[in-house]
Design an enzyme around this catalytic site. Sequence first.
Site, PDB file in Angstrom:
ATOM      1  N   TYR A 120      52.227  41.650  31.986  1.00 60.49           N
ATOM      2  CA  TYR A 120      51.565  42.982  31.539  1.00 60.49           C
ATOM      3  C   TYR A 120      51.293  43.431  32.840  1.00 60.49           C
ATOM      4  CZ  TYR A 120      48.206  45.822  29.115  1.00 60.49           C
ATOM      5  OH  TYR A 120      47.347  46.915  28.738  1.00 60.49           O
ATOM      6  N   ALA A 122      48.705  45.782  34.994  1.00 57.15           N
ATOM      7  CA  ALA A 122      47.244  46.525  34.987  1.00 57.15           C
ATOM      8  C   ALA A 122      47.355  47.671  36.019  1.00 57.15           C
ATOM      9  CB  ALA A 122      46.459  45.400  35.426  1.00 57.15           C
ATOM     10  N   ARG A 123      48.758  47.603  36.712  1.00 57.84           N
ATOM     11  CA  ARG A 123      48.782  48.981  37.536  1.00 57.84           C
ATOM     12  C   ARG A 123      49.166  50.102  36.479  1.00 57.84           C
ATOM     13  NH1 ARG A 123      53.018  48.711  42.152  1.00 57.84           N
ATOM     14  NH2 ARG A 123      51.842  50.698  42.780  1.00 57.84           N
ATOM     15  N   ARG A 200      41.321  47.074  39.156  1.00 53.01           N
ATOM     16  CA  ARG A 200      41.557  45.690  38.393  1.00 53.01           C
ATOM     17  C   ARG A 200      41.191  44.691  39.378  1.00 53.01           C
ATOM     18  NH1 ARG A 200      48.138  44.846  39.627  1.00 53.01           N
ATOM     19  NH2 ARG A 200      48.179  45.643  41.718  1.00 53.01           N
ATOM     20  N   HIS A 222      60.733  19.967  32.043  1.00 53.11           N
ATOM     21  CA  HIS A 222      59.862  19.772  33.306  1.00 53.11           C
ATOM     22  C   HIS A 222      58.406  20.217  33.035  1.00 53.11           C
ATOM     23  CE1 HIS A 222      59.085  18.805  37.410  1.00 53.11           C
ATOM     24  NE2 HIS A 222      58.598  20.135  37.560  1.00 53.11           N
ATOM     25  N   ARG A 227      52.680  19.570  31.962  1.00 49.40           N
ATOM     26  CA  ARG A 227      51.341  20.470  31.185  1.00 49.40           C
ATOM     27  C   ARG A 227      50.898  19.954  29.955  1.00 49.40           C
ATOM     28  NH1 ARG A 227      49.534  21.852  36.002  1.00 49.40           N
ATOM     29  NH2 ARG A 227      51.007  23.474  37.160  1.00 49.40           N
TER      30      ARG A 227
END
Length: 307
Positions: A120, A122-123, A200, A222, A227
Amino acid sequence: MVVESHMQDIADARTQTAATIRPTVPALEAMLHEPFPVLDHGFIRVIDYMGDDSAIVQAARVSYGRGTRRVQEDEGLIRYLMRHRHTTPFEMCEIKFHVKLPIFVARQWIRHRTASVNEYSARYSILDREFYIPSPENLAAQATTNRQGRGEVLDGEEAAEVLHLLRSDAESCYAHYASMLNEGDAADPGRRGLARELARMNLTLNTYTQWYWKTNLHNLFHFLSLRADSHAQYEIRVYAEIMLRMTEAWVPIACAAFRDYRLGAVTLSAQMVEVVKRMLAGEAVTAETSGLNRREWAEFAAHFQTG
């Protein structure tokens, strides 16, 4: 949490169907576009996928053709490929996720440089006023034995103060961000407002962002091996655990092999294997006689502790 506009987009996507002659997986089809909530405002959903367990087998047997193989033979081959680290057949399957996550989690996640990512901007757009605030049971002190881990859970006034600071700082920074932008109903026509790409910088790292994350099955495994592990940081592990459930629906045979040979397995060094051989031969090996350093011995012993 999924904002109302996204809910409509998701509802529209789930009503659209298309005829296809490519292989599909009913269990994963049932999950397509459905957002699975994560943390307090995040979610993850499957947007698209390509391939299934049979695609792995097909790639491995490309020189031989389909033939008259049986499901048991496919399972045996997939387990062989996983066991002996033949990775390219797993790269024939791909999956794309839509993820909403705190920025600090995204910065940890992006270290896996084996996916195509579109975040996404934010600019271009204004970020939502949503921040991750840990639940009390996930608010812990620094671990005393691990420089990147957590120790005992905070409680009482200290925990309340930390939660207050996290919330108030995020609220204050977002209010200043919105003020600098000078957009919306409260905009002052006499002010030009700061560019979004500059405003931002004032947001806190617990602000939520979103991205599309596309990867192949080999690289997904992987990611999950690191995670979805119990030692991973909680805030990224909860995403990985849901992704693992989605992967089990998608490629159940490959995922079972992954659980056996990666997620639930351990790696022993050549020296550790020699220690095991000595133990099996009846030798009473100790930390002092093992030939391992202190940390290696502790890791080796931890693998085989019971109870």
